[in-house]
Design a protein around this motif. Sequence first.
Motif, PDB file in Angstrom:
ATOM      1  N   ILE A  11      37.416  79.885 -47.678  1.00 34.58           N
ATOM      2  CA  ILE A  11      38.656  79.492 -47.013  1.00 34.58           C
ATOM      3  C   ILE A  11      38.678  79.984 -45.563  1.00 34.58           C
ATOM      4  N   ASN A  12      38.042  81.125 -45.338  1.00 32.92           N
ATOM      5  CA  ASN A  12      38.040  81.717 -43.992  1.00 32.92           C
ATOM      6  C   ASN A  12      36.799  81.373 -43.177  1.00 32.92           C
ATOM      7  N   ASN A  13      36.046  80.383 -43.625  1.00 34.19           N
ATOM      8  CA  ASN A  13      34.908  79.935 -42.832  1.00 34.19           C
ATOM      9  C   ASN A  13      35.353  79.548 -41.425  1.00 34.19           C
ATOM     10  N   PHE A  14      34.629  80.055 -40.434  1.00 33.83           N
ATOM     11  CA  PHE A  14      34.906  79.792 -39.015  1.00 33.83           C
ATOM     12  C   PHE A  14      36.291  80.263 -38.570  1.00 33.83           C
ATOM     13  N   ASN A  21      39.994  84.364 -36.233  1.00 39.30           N
ATOM     14  CA  ASN A  21      41.101  85.315 -36.241  1.00 39.30           C
ATOM     15  C   ASN A  21      41.065  86.231 -37.468  1.00 39.30           C
ATOM     16  N   LEU A  22      39.979  86.175 -38.207  1.00 41.44           N
ATOM     17  CA  LEU A  22      39.834  87.009 -39.399  1.00 41.44           C
ATOM     18  C   LEU A  22      39.908  88.482 -39.015  1.00 41.44           C
ATOM     19  N   THR A  23      40.763  89.226 -39.707  1.00 39.62           N
ATOM     20  CA  THR A  23      40.925  90.646 -39.395  1.00 39.62           C
ATOM     21  C   THR A  23      39.932  91.494 -40.176  1.00 39.62           C
ATOM     22  N   ILE A  24      39.745  92.710 -39.716  1.00 37.41           N
ATOM     23  CA  ILE A  24      38.858  93.644 -40.419  1.00 37.41           C
ATOM     24  C   ILE A  24      39.374  93.888 -41.830  1.00 37.41           C
ATOM     25  N   TYR A  25      40.684  94.096 -41.951  1.00 43.43           N
ATOM     26  CA  TYR A  25      41.279  94.366 -43.266  1.00 43.43           C
ATOM     27  C   TYR A  25      40.997  93.221 -44.237  1.00 43.43           C
ATOM     28  N   ARG A  26      41.211  91.993 -43.785  1.00 48.40           N
ATOM     29  CA  ARG A  26      41.020  90.856 -44.686  1.00 48.40           C
ATOM     30  C   ARG A  26      39.541  90.673 -45.025  1.00 48.40           C
ATOM     31  N   TYR A  27      38.674  90.934 -44.054  1.00 45.09           N
ATOM     32  CA  TYR A  27      37.242  90.806 -44.334  1.00 45.09           C
ATOM     33  C   TYR A  27      36.806  91.825 -45.388  1.00 45.09           C
ATOM     34  N   LEU A  28      37.276  93.051 -45.260  1.00 46.15           N
ATOM     35  CA  LEU A  28      36.922  94.065 -46.251  1.00 46.15           C
ATOM     36  C   LEU A  28      37.461  93.688 -47.627  1.00 46.15           C
ATOM     37  N   ALA A  39      33.321  92.066 -32.288  1.00 49.98           N
ATOM     38  CA  ALA A  39      33.055  91.493 -30.965  1.00 49.98           C
ATOM     39  C   ALA A  39      34.185  90.578 -30.512  1.00 49.98           C
ATOM     40  N   LEU A  40      34.700  89.760 -31.429  1.00 47.20           N
ATOM     41  CA  LEU A  40      35.795  88.847 -31.101  1.00 47.20           C
ATOM     42  C   LEU A  40      37.066  89.606 -30.738  1.00 47.20           C
ATOM     43  N   ALA A  41      37.277  90.746 -31.379  1.00 44.77           N
ATOM     44  CA  ALA A  41      38.461  91.553 -31.080  1.00 44.77           C
ATOM     45  C   ALA A  41      38.332  92.261 -29.742  1.00 44.77           C
ATOM     46  N   GLU A  42      37.104  92.607 -29.363  1.00 47.18           N
ATOM     47  CA  GLU A  42      36.869  93.343 -28.129  1.00 47.18           C
ATOM     48  C   GLU A  42      36.820  92.436 -26.902  1.00 47.18           C
ATOM     49  N   GLU A  43      36.303  91.230 -27.071  1.00 46.62           N
ATOM     50  CA  GLU A  43      36.155  90.299 -25.948  1.00 46.62           C
ATOM     51  C   GLU A  43      37.032  89.072 -26.166  1.00 46.62           C
ATOM     52  N   LYS A  44      38.174  89.062 -25.535  1.00 47.73           N
ATOM     53  CA  LYS A  44      39.123  87.963 -25.704  1.00 47.73           C
ATOM     54  C   LYS A  44      38.546  86.635 -25.226  1.00 47.73           C
ATOM     55  N   SER A  45      37.726  86.666 -24.177  1.00 50.62           N
ATOM     56  CA  SER A  45      37.130  85.427 -23.662  1.00 50.62           C
ATOM     57  C   SER A  45      36.186  84.809 -24.681  1.00 50.62           C
ATOM     58  N   LEU A  46      35.571  85.658 -25.480  1.00 49.03           N
ATOM     59  CA  LEU A  46      34.654  85.165 -26.510  1.00 49.03           C
ATOM     60  C   LEU A  46      35.416  84.374 -27.568  1.00 49.03           C
ATOM     61  N   LYS A  47      36.571  84.885 -27.967  1.00 47.90           N
ATOM     62  CA  LYS A  47      37.383  84.186 -28.957  1.00 47.90           C
ATOM     63  C   LYS A  47      37.872  82.849 -28.406  1.00 47.90           C
ATOM     64  N   GLU A  48      38.234  82.839 -27.124  1.00 45.43           N
ATOM     65  CA  GLU A  48      38.698  81.597 -26.502  1.00 45.43           C
ATOM     66  C   GLU A  48      37.580  80.556 -26.472  1.00 45.43           C
ATOM     67  N   LYS A  49      36.374  80.997 -26.136  1.00 43.30           N
ATOM     68  CA  LYS A  49      35.243  80.071 -26.104  1.00 43.30           C
ATOM     69  C   LYS A  49      34.910  79.569 -27.502  1.00 43.30           C
ATOM     70  N   ALA A  50      34.961  80.475 -28.481  1.00 46.94           N
ATOM     71  CA  ALA A  50      34.687  80.081 -29.868  1.00 46.94           C
ATOM     72  C   ALA A  50      35.691  79.046 -30.340  1.00 46.94           C
ATOM     73  N   SER A  51      36.936  79.201 -29.920  1.00 47.04           N
ATOM     74  CA  SER A  51      37.994  78.280 -30.316  1.00 47.04           C
ATOM     75  C   SER A  51      37.835  76.911 -29.671  1.00 47.04           C
ATOM     76  N   ASN A  52      37.376  76.901 -28.423  1.00 45.57           N
ATOM     77  CA  ASN A  52      37.296  75.643 -27.671  1.00 45.57           C
ATOM     78  C   ASN A  52      36.013  74.862 -27.903  1.00 45.57           C
ATOM     79  N   GLN A  53      34.886  75.550 -27.927  1.00 46.11           N
ATOM     80  CA  GLN A  53      33.617  74.819 -28.000  1.00 46.11           C
ATOM     81  C   GLN A  53      32.582  75.430 -28.938  1.00 46.11           C
ATOM     82  N   GLY A  54      32.964  76.500 -29.583  1.00 49.65           N
ATOM     83  CA  GLY A  54      32.007  77.130 -30.476  1.00 49.65           C
ATOM     84  C   GLY A  54      31.052  78.044 -29.744  1.00 49.65           C
TER      85      GLY A  54
END
Length: 326
Positions: A161-164, A167-174, A253-268
Amino acid sequence: MIKDYKNDVENFKLIEYEAAMNQVNMEFDKALSGSPRIIREYTKHLLNSRGKFIRALSVLICAENQEGLVHPNAVTAAVAIEILHLASLVHDDIIDNADLRRGDVTLQKKYGKRTAVICGDYLLSIALRMMANIPNKKDYLDLEMPDYVGRLCLGELEQHINNFNINLTIYRYLKIISGKTAALFEASFYAGAIFSGASEKEIKRYKQLGFYIGMIFQLTDDCMDFEKTVEVANKPVQSDYEQGVITLPLIHALAEEKSLKEKASNQGLTRAEINDAVRKTEGLQFTRMVVKKYYNKSLKIINELDLSESKKERLTLVLNKATRLS
């Protein structure tokens, strides 16, 4: 609930640990190679890629009494749990469309997904039947294997369900890996502890230890996806994100680098971008820090349990195997 383990022991001949492990190997091979003819070709193929039996080892080690002897029914439980684990791997390979498992071609790659699904289901039926047929089980054993199977399945489903999900949190991943990986380790330690005649309080400690070691095993596996080659890992690497699986190094990494999350959201993200981001944000170091916390908790339990020196050494070895330190 434990009812009368001591009386039950009188009706069975306890066996030495090494002999018990040999029996596990023989019974595992027999279960797969002796399947009905219609499915035997497929189950025998799985024997070519057998694993290290770390869950079966855990059952037997935890089942050792102070004299280093093991209840024979622990062998059955160890085989059942190992076959259940194998069933989950067969299904994982279908979901991931994996070509390689433990250095050999996967069942789904060689025979097709439909055949692999049926074979995985058949393996599950073998495991549950083995547990159900343990003699006098109700006299001393209240191990509800279906509950652990359910936790495993729900963990796998939540991962899907959480594929890709960037915004997955550390708590939910654990929470996800506590089901998909740690549940079977917990079941292994639980079953072994019951067969050892441990008290209810001790059994809870064994279960906690199994849970921690299962978490360690998965988190270390997350690191291996970034660090190991196919030849070393004996399975596909650098592929979690490509399959939609977001693991802890990337979550960090996604939590530390906000630009990375934005890029992942827009173009992968490309694999090179993921590797670079994990390196810059020290995602692997962060994951190992979490592993270290579970490792220290595990050692604390091992040191607190009333164990023979050989049993303590074996449990520590399992812990180190999970952490890939041995």
